[in-house]
Structure formats: structure tokens, C-alpha cells
Design an enzyme around this catalytic site. Structure first.
Site, PDB file in Angstrom:
ATOM      1  N   LYS A   1      34.063  41.791  33.936  1.00 41.57           N
ATOM      2  CA  LYS A   1      33.164  42.042  32.799  1.00 41.57           C
ATOM      3  C   LYS A   1      32.043  43.013  33.162  1.00 41.57           C
ATOM      4  O   LYS A   1      31.388  43.542  32.275  1.00 41.57           O
ATOM      5  CB  LYS A   1      32.595  40.733  32.256  1.00 41.57           C
ATOM      6  CG  LYS A   1      31.559  40.042  33.102  1.00 41.57           C
ATOM      7  CD  LYS A   1      30.985  38.866  32.333  1.00 41.57           C
ATOM      8  CE  LYS A   1      29.856  38.209  33.096  1.00 41.57           C
ATOM      9  NZ  LYS A   1      29.218  37.130  32.307  1.00 41.57           N
ATOM     10  N   ASP A   2      31.810  43.254  34.473  1.00 40.24           N
ATOM     11  CA  ASP A   2      30.797  44.223  34.894  1.00 40.24           C
ATOM     12  C   ASP A   2      31.338  45.647  34.961  1.00 40.24           C
ATOM     13  O   ASP A   2      30.583  46.580  35.233  1.00 40.24           O
ATOM     14  CB  ASP A   2      30.242  43.853  36.279  1.00 40.24           C
ATOM     15  CG  ASP A   2      29.378  42.602  36.246  1.00 40.24           C
ATOM     16  OD1 ASP A   2      28.853  42.275  35.171  1.00 40.24           O
ATOM     17  OD2 ASP A   2      29.233  41.956  37.306  1.00 40.24           O
TER      18      ASP A   2
ATOM     19  N   ARG B   1      25.421  39.895  23.415  1.00 38.55           N
ATOM     20  CA  ARG B   1      26.590  39.255  22.782  1.00 38.55           C
ATOM     21  C   ARG B   1      26.323  37.781  22.529  1.00 38.55           C
ATOM     22  O   ARG B   1      26.581  37.271  21.434  1.00 38.55           O
ATOM     23  CB  ARG B   1      27.805  39.430  23.712  1.00 38.55           C
ATOM     24  CG  ARG B   1      29.034  38.625  23.320  1.00 38.55           C
ATOM     25  CD  ARG B   1      30.077  38.686  24.429  1.00 38.55           C
ATOM     26  NE  ARG B   1      29.592  38.155  25.687  1.00 38.55           N
ATOM     27  CZ  ARG B   1      29.558  36.857  25.993  1.00 38.55           C
ATOM     28  NH1 ARG B   1      29.973  35.950  25.114  1.00 38.55           N
ATOM     29  NH2 ARG B   1      29.110  36.447  27.171  1.00 38.55           N
ATOM     30  N   ARG B   2      25.825  37.085  23.555  1.00 36.37           N
ATOM     31  CA  ARG B   2      25.522  35.663  23.384  1.00 36.37           C
ATOM     32  C   ARG B   2      24.396  35.471  22.372  1.00 36.37           C
ATOM     33  O   ARG B   2      24.473  34.614  21.489  1.00 36.37           O
ATOM     34  CB  ARG B   2      25.127  35.040  24.722  1.00 36.37           C
ATOM     35  CG  ARG B   2      26.275  34.939  25.713  1.00 36.37           C
ATOM     36  CD  ARG B   2      25.786  34.506  27.080  1.00 36.37           C
ATOM     37  NE  ARG B   2      26.867  34.444  28.051  1.00 36.37           N
ATOM     38  CZ  ARG B   2      26.720  34.676  29.348  1.00 36.37           C
ATOM     39  NH1 ARG B   2      25.529  34.980  29.834  1.00 36.37           N
ATOM     40  NH2 ARG B   2      27.754  34.592  30.167  1.00 36.37           N
ATOM     41  N   LYS B   3      23.349  36.258  22.517  1.00 35.89           N
ATOM     42  CA  LYS B   3      22.194  36.135  21.626  1.00 35.89           C
ATOM     43  C   LYS B   3      22.611  36.249  20.161  1.00 35.89           C
ATOM     44  O   LYS B   3      22.221  35.419  19.328  1.00 35.89           O
ATOM     45  CB  LYS B   3      21.170  37.225  21.965  1.00 35.89           C
ATOM     46  CG  LYS B   3      19.957  37.252  21.040  1.00 35.89           C
ATOM     47  CD  LYS B   3      19.005  38.382  21.430  1.00 35.89           C
ATOM     48  CE  LYS B   3      17.817  38.438  20.476  1.00 35.89           C
ATOM     49  NZ  LYS B   3      16.871  39.526  20.842  1.00 35.89           N
TER      50      LYS B   3
ATOM     51  N   ARG C   1      17.538  36.849  33.720  1.00 31.53           N
ATOM     52  CA  ARG C   1      18.271  37.664  34.686  1.00 31.53           C
ATOM     53  C   ARG C   1      18.248  36.976  36.033  1.00 31.53           C
ATOM     54  O   ARG C   1      17.511  36.029  36.261  1.00 31.53           O
ATOM     55  CB  ARG C   1      17.634  39.058  34.808  1.00 31.53           C
ATOM     56  CG  ARG C   1      17.710  39.949  33.578  1.00 31.53           C
ATOM     57  CD  ARG C   1      19.084  40.560  33.360  1.00 31.53           C
ATOM     58  NE  ARG C   1      19.636  41.176  34.546  1.00 31.53           N
ATOM     59  CZ  ARG C   1      19.289  42.368  35.030  1.00 31.53           C
ATOM     60  NH1 ARG C   1      18.367  43.078  34.415  1.00 31.53           N
ATOM     61  NH2 ARG C   1      19.869  42.847  36.116  1.00 31.53           N
TER      62      ARG C   1
ATOM     63  N   THR D   1      19.084  31.382  40.633  1.00 34.56           N
ATOM     64  CA  THR D   1      17.814  31.770  40.013  1.00 34.56           C
ATOM     65  C   THR D   1      17.771  31.329  38.553  1.00 34.56           C
ATOM     66  O   THR D   1      16.764  30.792  38.078  1.00 34.56           O
ATOM     67  CB  THR D   1      17.626  33.295  40.096  1.00 34.56           C
ATOM     68  OG1 THR D   1      17.604  33.688  41.470  1.00 34.56           O
ATOM     69  CG2 THR D   1      16.320  33.721  39.428  1.00 34.56           C
ATOM     70  N   ARG D   2      18.862  31.520  37.853  1.00 31.48           N
ATOM     71  CA  ARG D   2      18.896  31.163  36.427  1.00 31.48           C
ATOM     72  C   ARG D   2      18.808  29.648  36.238  1.00 31.48           C
ATOM     73  O   ARG D   2      18.140  29.165  35.328  1.00 31.48           O
ATOM     74  CB  ARG D   2      20.161  31.735  35.777  1.00 31.48           C
ATOM     75  CG  ARG D   2      20.197  33.247  35.791  1.00 31.48           C
ATOM     76  CD  ARG D   2      21.354  33.795  35.000  1.00 31.48           C
ATOM     77  NE  ARG D   2      21.590  35.208  35.295  1.00 31.48           N
ATOM     78  CZ  ARG D   2      22.276  36.024  34.516  1.00 31.48           C
ATOM     79  NH1 ARG D   2      22.813  35.596  33.402  1.00 31.48           N
ATOM     80  NH2 ARG D   2      22.454  37.297  34.858  1.00 31.48           N
TER      81      ARG D   2
ATOM     82  N   CYS E   1      26.771  47.236  27.281  1.00 30.48           N
ATOM     83  CA  CYS E   1      25.713  46.219  27.182  1.00 30.48           C
ATOM     84  C   CYS E   1      24.822  46.441  25.967  1.00 30.48           C
ATOM     85  O   CYS E   1      24.068  45.570  25.579  1.00 30.48           O
ATOM     86  CB  CYS E   1      24.850  46.234  28.448  1.00 30.48           C
ATOM     87  SG  CYS E   1      25.706  45.593  29.892  1.00 30.48           S
TER      88      CYS E   1
END
Length: 265
Positions: free
Chosen positions: A42-43, A90-92, A108, A113-114, A201
Site C-alpha cells: 500500500k506504500d 481514506r479512513r477519515k 503518524r 507510537t500510535r 494519498c
């Protein structure tokens, strides 16, 4: 460390998109410093630098998004005005479509971290790719899997892509054993869709291709406004050998049905 790994305080859509995770690695490959690279599919931008190719797509992990919360056991039932962390347009868009009252907070960093920010920033929940959590042995953190009817995943989500020089026959030969045929066809269909709509993105696009038992491929896709006020959905199915053209045709149909106006806006 790529540019995408280093810049964590700015949304990807504002600093150049997916290529930020691959550019330095691809430069090393083209110069002969390295022979192959492993990426999250996906990157990967849909257009690769000349001389490089996606040599293998490994068997795909669960492509769904995952909702993680310490207080709530169901995404749709979070309280009015809840704070949800995600860095994905996309999620938002898809979450706001079903729950326009939510406060979406930029998120991010790596998975650890998340997960830490879930508590330190007093969030009601965060959204991560289920595949990353599975690979890190963190399935227990998942509160709920978000089904495609609610949140279609990103192109290639859950799959690993192995990139090499197109001219390097020796490397390509020993990577062939890692190729998963069904995952490869799914990737072809999804990336063809994204290429046709010129997505990255910067626009909310979700696509999921599934291979059925009778070797057909079914593609579901959505194009949305950033605020989630409008979502266009459609699907297509056909022979697995036509995966790429099916993705292209679905994209063209959706662009004509209103997707182009969403993207232009």
C-alpha cells in the site's frame, strides 16, 4: 530511514504522498547498492521508476482496518463527538460518512507510537491496518475489525511487495518462489483502479479485490470527498485473468458516474 519515516508531524497528503516511503530505497537499488526491497504494497506508488519492477507479491494478510480502543468495544457506538486517531484520508472520509460527529485526529508514527498516543492523547480510539498488528503479534490490541461495507481498505493493504531491478534475472529467479498468484492478481486489479483515477494519498480512495473459489475476481471500490459527505461506491467481477482490465473499467465507470467531479473538487 526514508523521508516518510522521518517526517511525522505533517500529513502525507501535504508532503508528497506514497513515494516518500520508497524513493531512497529505489535509488539504492538503481545504483546497485542493494538488490531487492521489501515494501508494504500500500506504500508503493502505482508508477515505478524505469528499470524497477514488482517481482513478487507474497500471500496477503488480512486487508481490513482495525479499531482499537481502551473504553469502547464497538466503533459505531462510540459517544457523540468522540476523538478518533488516523492519518488516512481514506479512513477519515469513510468514518465521517457514517459518523459525521466524530473528531478525527492526525496520527503518524510506527505502530508502537500510535498505540501509545491512544492513551497519551486521550483518544477514544485509533484505526490501524490489521495486517501490521498481526505481523507484530499484537492481535490482542484489536477491539474490532472494520468490515469493507463500513471501511474499504487501501490499495494493496495487507500485502508485501518485493521490488527488484527488471534486468536482474538472478534475483528475479530466486524471488519467484515467494509469488502468491491470487494476491498478485488482487494487486493488479487494485493498482489498475488507482492508476486510472490517478490516486494517491491526496484523495480518499478505497479498493478491495477478492478471488473466489471458481477463479473469478470481484472488485469493490469507493471514491469519497475528504469530509466524507459524499461517497461513490461500485463493484465489478469477472475472470481472474482479466484482473487488470476489470480494475481499469471499474475506475472509468465510477469516474463517469460522479467520481471525476469529486476528484476535481
Amino acid at each position: 530511514m526514508t523521508t516518510g519515516d522521518k517526517i511525522l508531524d505533517v500529513p502525507l497528503a501535504k508532503i508528497g504522498g506514497k513515494g516518500l516511503f520508497t524513493k531512497e530505497i529505489e535509488s539504492e537499488m538503481l545504483s546497485g547498492e542493494i538488490d531487492l526491497a521489501v515494501h508494504s504494497l500500500k506504500d508503493m506508488p502505482v508508477e515505478l521508476p524505469e528499470g524497477l519492477q514488482l517481482t513478487a507479491i507474497t500471500k496477503r494478510e488480512d486487508p481490513r482496518d482495525a479499531f482499537i480502543s481502551k473504553q469502547h468495544n464497538n466503533f459505531l457506538n462510540v459517544p457523540q463527538g468522540a476523538k478518533i486517531g488516523t492519518s488516512s484520508l481514506r479512513r477519515k472520509a469513510q468514518l465521517l460518512y457514517v459518523r459525521p460527529d466524530l473528531q478525527i485526529t492526525e496520527l503518524r508514527g510506527n505502530v508502537d507510537t500510535r498505540l501509545r498516543k491512544l492513551e497519551t492523547e486521550h483518544l477514544d480510539g485509533i484505526i490501524l491496518a490489521a495486517a501490521g498488528l498481526h505481523r507484530l503479534g499484537l492481535e490482542a490490541e484489536i477491539t474490532e475489525y472494520l468490515e469493507p461495507e463500513l471501511c474499504l481498505p487501501a490499495v494493496g493493504q495487507g500485502a508485501l511487495a518485493i521490488e527488484s531491478r527488471a534486468s536482474d534475472e538472478e534475483t528475479k529467479a530466486f524471488l519467484a518462489v515467494l509469488q502468491d498468484c491470487n494476491s498478485y492478481q488482487q494487486a493488479l486489479a487494485e493498482r489498475a483502479f488507482l492508476r486510472e483515477v490517478e490516486g494517491g494519498c491526496q484523495i480518499p480512495v478505497g479498493v478491495q479485490a477478492l478471488v473466489t473459489d471458481d477463479q473469478k475476481i470481484k472488485i469493490q471500490a469507493m471514491i469519497a470527498t475528504v469530509d466524507g459527505s459524499t461517497i461513490l461506491k461500485d463493484e465489478a467481477s469477472g475472470d481472474i485473468k482479466a484482473a487488470e482490465s476489470l480494475g481499469q473499467e471499474l475506475a472509468k465507470r465510477m469516474l463517469q458516474a460522479g467520481g471525476r467531479k469529486i476528484l476535481d473538487d
